[in-house]
Enzyme design. Structure first.
Site, PDB file in Angstrom:
ATOM      1  N   TYR A 142       0.807  -1.213   0.000  1.00 19.27           N
ATOM      2  CA  TYR A 142       0.000   0.000   0.000  1.00 19.27           C
ATOM      3  C   TYR A 142       0.848   1.275   0.000  1.00 19.27           C
ATOM      4  O   TYR A 142       0.350   2.364  -0.246  1.00 19.27           O
ATOM      5  CB  TYR A 142      -0.952   0.023   1.201  1.00 19.27           C
ATOM      6  CG  TYR A 142      -2.002  -1.087   1.172  1.00 19.27           C
ATOM      7  CD1 TYR A 142      -2.115  -1.931   0.080  1.00 19.27           C
ATOM      8  CD2 TYR A 142      -2.863  -1.283   2.233  1.00 19.27           C
ATOM      9  CE1 TYR A 142      -3.044  -2.951   0.042  1.00 19.27           C
ATOM     10  CE2 TYR A 142      -3.808  -2.303   2.216  1.00 19.27           C
ATOM     11  CZ  TYR A 142      -3.887  -3.132   1.107  1.00 19.27           C
ATOM     12  OH  TYR A 142      -4.814  -4.141   1.075  1.00 19.27           O
ATOM     13  N   LYS A 193       4.100 -15.460   2.616  1.00 15.30           N
ATOM     14  CA  LYS A 193       4.045 -16.254   1.390  1.00 15.30           C
ATOM     15  C   LYS A 193       5.499 -16.560   1.011  1.00 15.30           C
ATOM     16  O   LYS A 193       5.984 -16.258  -0.089  1.00 15.30           O
ATOM     17  CB  LYS A 193       3.300 -15.439   0.303  1.00 15.30           C
ATOM     18  CG  LYS A 193       3.012 -16.198  -0.954  1.00 15.30           C
ATOM     19  CD  LYS A 193       1.946 -17.265  -0.799  1.00 15.30           C
ATOM     20  CE  LYS A 193       1.750 -18.020  -2.100  1.00 15.30           C
ATOM     21  NZ  LYS A 193       1.096 -19.317  -1.916  1.00 15.30           N
ATOM     22  N   ASP A 225      -2.235 -18.423   1.974  1.00 13.48           N
ATOM     23  CA  ASP A 225      -3.364 -19.140   1.373  1.00 13.48           C
ATOM     24  C   ASP A 225      -3.895 -20.205   2.329  1.00 13.48           C
ATOM     25  O   ASP A 225      -5.105 -20.392   2.497  1.00 13.48           O
ATOM     26  CB  ASP A 225      -2.974 -19.755   0.018  1.00 13.48           C
ATOM     27  CG  ASP A 225      -1.547 -20.274  -0.019  1.00 13.48           C
ATOM     28  OD1 ASP A 225      -0.844 -20.116   1.001  1.00 13.48           O
ATOM     29  OD2 ASP A 225      -1.140 -20.862  -1.032  1.00 13.48           O
ATOM     30  N   ASP A 249      -4.973  -7.050   5.810  1.00 13.65           N
ATOM     31  CA  ASP A 249      -6.212  -6.387   5.419  1.00 13.65           C
ATOM     32  C   ASP A 249      -7.269  -7.448   5.069  1.00 13.65           C
ATOM     33  O   ASP A 249      -8.415  -7.412   5.533  1.00 13.65           O
ATOM     34  CB  ASP A 249      -5.914  -5.504   4.196  1.00 13.65           C
ATOM     35  CG  ASP A 249      -7.038  -4.542   3.891  1.00 13.65           C
ATOM     36  OD1 ASP A 249      -8.031  -4.540   4.642  1.00 13.65           O
ATOM     37  OD2 ASP A 249      -6.935  -3.808   2.897  1.00 13.65           O
ATOM     38  N   ASP A 253     -10.485  -9.031   7.700  1.00 11.66           N
ATOM     39  CA  ASP A 253     -11.893  -8.961   7.284  1.00 11.66           C
ATOM     40  C   ASP A 253     -12.509 -10.357   7.253  1.00 11.66           C
ATOM     41  O   ASP A 253     -13.677 -10.543   7.618  1.00 11.66           O
ATOM     42  CB  ASP A 253     -12.014  -8.308   5.902  1.00 11.66           C
ATOM     43  CG  ASP A 253     -11.974  -6.785   5.992  1.00 11.66           C
ATOM     44  OD1 ASP A 253     -11.697  -6.282   7.107  1.00 11.66           O
ATOM     45  OD2 ASP A 253     -12.205  -6.108   4.986  1.00 11.66           O
TER      46      ASP A 253
END
Ligand code: NAP
Length: 719
Positions: A142, A193, A225, A249, A253
């Site tokens: 970001y 990852k 994942d 993020d 959620d």
């Protein structure tokens, strides 16, 4: 009265509706706790763009920098969806995070029992979820450069975002997460990852380095994942999760769904001098003016805030009030609501920082299996060499003790190569979770124990009588938590801190004492060693989980019925247990004593090797979910002063003295649940007897009273 200055950035959409309500709550909390708040509003997001052209006007930033905390609403809306990047409302929030160095975002997701059906996932999956996502907030994709979009000569376009992290950025958020995990259940999952991304490989390297400073926190690395899948498959596996910005993020959620809805969740962005507190939900333009989110926020936010507050408390870099400004009144409200005990669906990862027990370490300690072989005992076909992994069976794996056994095997890193879970026919088709994996529950059959080296039995005495000999015949050592073999002279009845020597010469079955016995005998042993016991009067206050999962369900159902104003119909215990005491555990015999009381007498005598010790027991079931308490009066032959008694109790392994009456400090079930030790307090000399002592001992009966004690025994056996 202390005054805290709060910058109020309501933002857009329903942010402007929920924020004034939060201010009202804060004012009430402030009144109750002697703190006052001074609120000052400022613009941010779309409303700031409309007024000034800037999503974070300099005046708003200056106010935030001068305040003690920021109360944030939400930013964004369709009106600004097509605006250029630098004039998008979200840029205001991103800029605020960056400028205030709010590098750690804490988002708890807890599934409260009364809201369990609000989640779209099955009750059996989400029940007991209590996790916290620590998301890195000021780095990664970001913020990384280069970023941008270019139109390509041959047509089409190319866009770039850069995921970048320095080791310093990773280290500070990792430390924040380890500190938080330490305050929770001491388990941290670092999500990356690393199989693909170089940034993630650095992330993992730094997290591993930081982990060496936190030996008491259990660290695991999970690929993002896999984590996304595991969160909806077995969320109760997780305690604290730390991850980089984008992954965090998305995962936080996803975690929101476990709690029922995003509207249920709070978020704290911390790190710099000023903390930013906001609801997780967005601006919800379609709900604006309908106040529906306001309602859910009013009912749920306080408890969530207390979760953040307690999690954040230990951050070492904290300066001015980085704590959530909610009051202890919130947590009082939260704890006054009936909730399932933590072990029921949620793992506990508490690892005692005290030495656990006097484990044998010398090569020819008589308690070791090798010595047992040398002593001519029948060797087990599967007897293990030190350090090798074992094939384990847990019989009664779906029950209260079985579930706790699985958790503690994992916590203590018991060397398991293969684990089989057994229960009744009713549970075939179900699974239990061990080390993050689902293990299918099996019904016991003729070949069930083939190859098994240690079998933990907690399926009731009938099952132990029937199947434990079969397991021994197949070559396993059985650690049995039922009453089936406890008083058999050929079977050792062991509390490792007290009589580990009794293990020598076992013939395949080792019995664990009754839970009340273990908690009672732990302090009796050092008192006997110091003053020789003459007589013991013990009155127990026993939790409902001592009667297994059905006991817990009964207390839950009765309490909820009472809260709804319905008639309470006892379904499991002899009488109503909610708001009641039942002086009746197990069956009465002709003498008027119950089976539970007579177990206490026989087992304490056997463990202490005092066959004639006078013991007067009374056992009482109380409306407490987990953890037994016992009020004990002990008479000794040699006078023990209060000071001497406190001294011997405080130095005995597995016991902790909490005895500071002037500071209202004494053990209680809510403080002891999930702990490995037994806790002693209220130590007093008897006013009516020359050599008498009174004390109060409390122990988690599912842990030290059953599962932990059994695993300690197995640890002795495999050494
Ligand atoms: N709870 C305590 O604090 C505590 C402390 C010390 C010792 N203990 C002893 O530990 C044992 C278990 O207690 P608990 O509290 O865990 O009870 P629980 O919660 O009722 O669990 C009982 C377990 O036994 C299984 N089971 C029942 N019948 C079976 C059968 N025929 N074959 C195989 N498995 C069967 C159950 O499977 P399903 O789920 O399929 O029914 C369940 O897994 C008891 O002997 C108890 O006295 C308990």
């Amino acid at each position: 009265m202390a005054t805290h200055k709060i910058a109020v950035l309501a933002g857009d959409g329903i942010g402007q509706e929920v924020t004034p309500q939060a201010q009202k709550v804060l004012q009430i909390v402030g009144k109750a706790t002697g703190v006052s708040f001074e609120f000052e509003p400022a613009l941010v997001g779309g409303s700031a763009i409309d007024a000034t052209g800037d999503p974070l006007p300099p005046a708003s930033l200056a106010l935030c920098e001068q305040s003690d905390a920021i109360l944030f609403g939400a930013v964004g809306g369709p009106k600004w969806d097509n605006a250029p990047q630098e004039r998008r409302p979200e840029r205001g929030l991103l800029a605020l995070r960056k400028r205030l160095d709010l590098f750690a975002n804490l988002r708890p997701a807890r599934c409260f029992p009364m809201l369990v059906d609000a989640s779209p996932l099955k009750r059996s999956i989400v029940e007991g979820t209590d996790l916290l996502v620590v998301r890195e907030l000021t780095g990664g994709l970001y913020f990384g450069e280069p970023r941008g979009r270019e139109e390509m000569a041959g047509g089409g376009a190319r866009a770039v975002n850069t995921m970048t992290y320095t080791s310093a950025e990773i280290e500070r958020v990792a430390r924040a997460a380890f500190d938080v995990a330490r305050k929770r259940r001491r388990r941290l999952a670092s999500v990356d990852k690393a199989n693909v991304l170089i940034v993630s490989q650095l992330w993992r390297e730094v997290v591993n380095r930081v982990a060496t400073d936190y030996p008491d926190v259990q660290l695991e690395h999970v690929l993002v994942d896999n984590c996304a899948m595991a969160l909806v498959q077995h969320p109760t596996h997780f305690d604290t999760i730390v991850t980089e910005n984008t992954f965090g993020d998305i995962l936080s959620d996803e975690a929101a769904i476990l709690a029922g809805s995003m509207g249920m969740l709070p978020s704290a962005s911390l790190g710099g001098r000023v903390g930013l507190y906001e609801p997780v939900h967005g601006t919800a333009p379609t709900l604006r003016g309908r106040a529906s989110r306001t309602r859910s926020r009013r009912s749920c936010r306080p408890r969530c805030c207390s979760a953040i507050r307690s999690a954040w408390a230990p951050m070492p870099t904290a300066s001015t009030p980085r704590r959530c400004p909610c009051s202890s009144a919130d947590s009082a409200r939260a704890t006054s609501t009936p909730q399932a005990p933590s072990w029921w669906a949620r793992p506990r990862w508490v690892i005692s920082s005290r030495p656990r027990w006097n484990a044998p370490t010398e090569p020819d300690d008589p308690r070791r299996l090798g010595r047992r072989r040398r002593a001519g005992c029948r060797p087990r076909p599967n007897e293990q060499q030190e350090g090798t992994n074992m094939r384990i069976a847990v019989v009664g794996a779906t029950g209260a003790v079985g579930q706790t056994t699985l958790k503690i095997l994992e916590e203590r890193k018991f060397p398991v190569s293969d684990l089989r879970a057994f229960a009744s026919e009713r549970s075939v088709g179900k699974s239990v979770v061990f080390k993050g994996e689902r293990i299918a529950v099996e019904k016991i059959g003729p070949a069930s124990f083939k190859g098994i080296e240690v079998a933990f039995f907690s399926a009731g005495s009938g099952q132990s009588r029937e199947y434990a000999p079969q397991a021994v015949k197949a070559g396993a050592v059985v650690v049995d938590k039922s009453s089936a073999f406890r008083m058999d002279p050929a079977v050792p009845l062991v509390v490792p801190e007290i009589n580990a020597h009794a293990l020598a010469g076992h013939r395949g079955i080792v019995a664990c004492p009754n839970c009340t016995t273990i908690v009672t005998v732990m302090p009796l042993k050092p008192l006997h060693d110091a003053g020789r016991l003459r007589r013991v009067v013990a009155t127990s206050y026993q939790a409902v989980s001592g009667a297994g999962v059905n006991g817990v369900a009964a207390l839950m159902q009765e309490t909820l019925a009472w809260a709804r104003g319905e008639t309470i119909t006892p379904s499991f215990f002899q009488h109503q247990i909610a708001f009641n005491l039942i002086p009746h555990i197990d069956k009465f015999d002709a003498s008027g004593y119950t089976g539970e009381e007579l177990k206490l007498v026989g087992e304490v005598r056997k463990i202490l090797e005092l066959p004639h010790l006078a013991i007067a027991p009374t056992t009482v079931r109380v409306p407490v979910f987990t953890t037994h308490s016992i009020a004990v009066n002990a008479e000794t032959e040699i006078k023990l002063t209060r000071e001497r008694a406190r001294e011997v109790l405080s130095t005995f392994p597995g016991l902790t003295l909490w005895d500071e009456p002037g500071e209202n400090r004494y053990p209680m079930p809510v403080a002891v649940e999930g702990r490995d030790e037994c806790f002693v307090g209220r130590v007093r000399e008897d006013l009516s007897l020359a050599n008498g002592l009174n004390f109060w001992v409390v122990g988690d009966q599912l842990r030290k009273g059953a599962a932990l004690n059994g695993i300690q025994i197995a640890e002795l056996l495999i050494r």
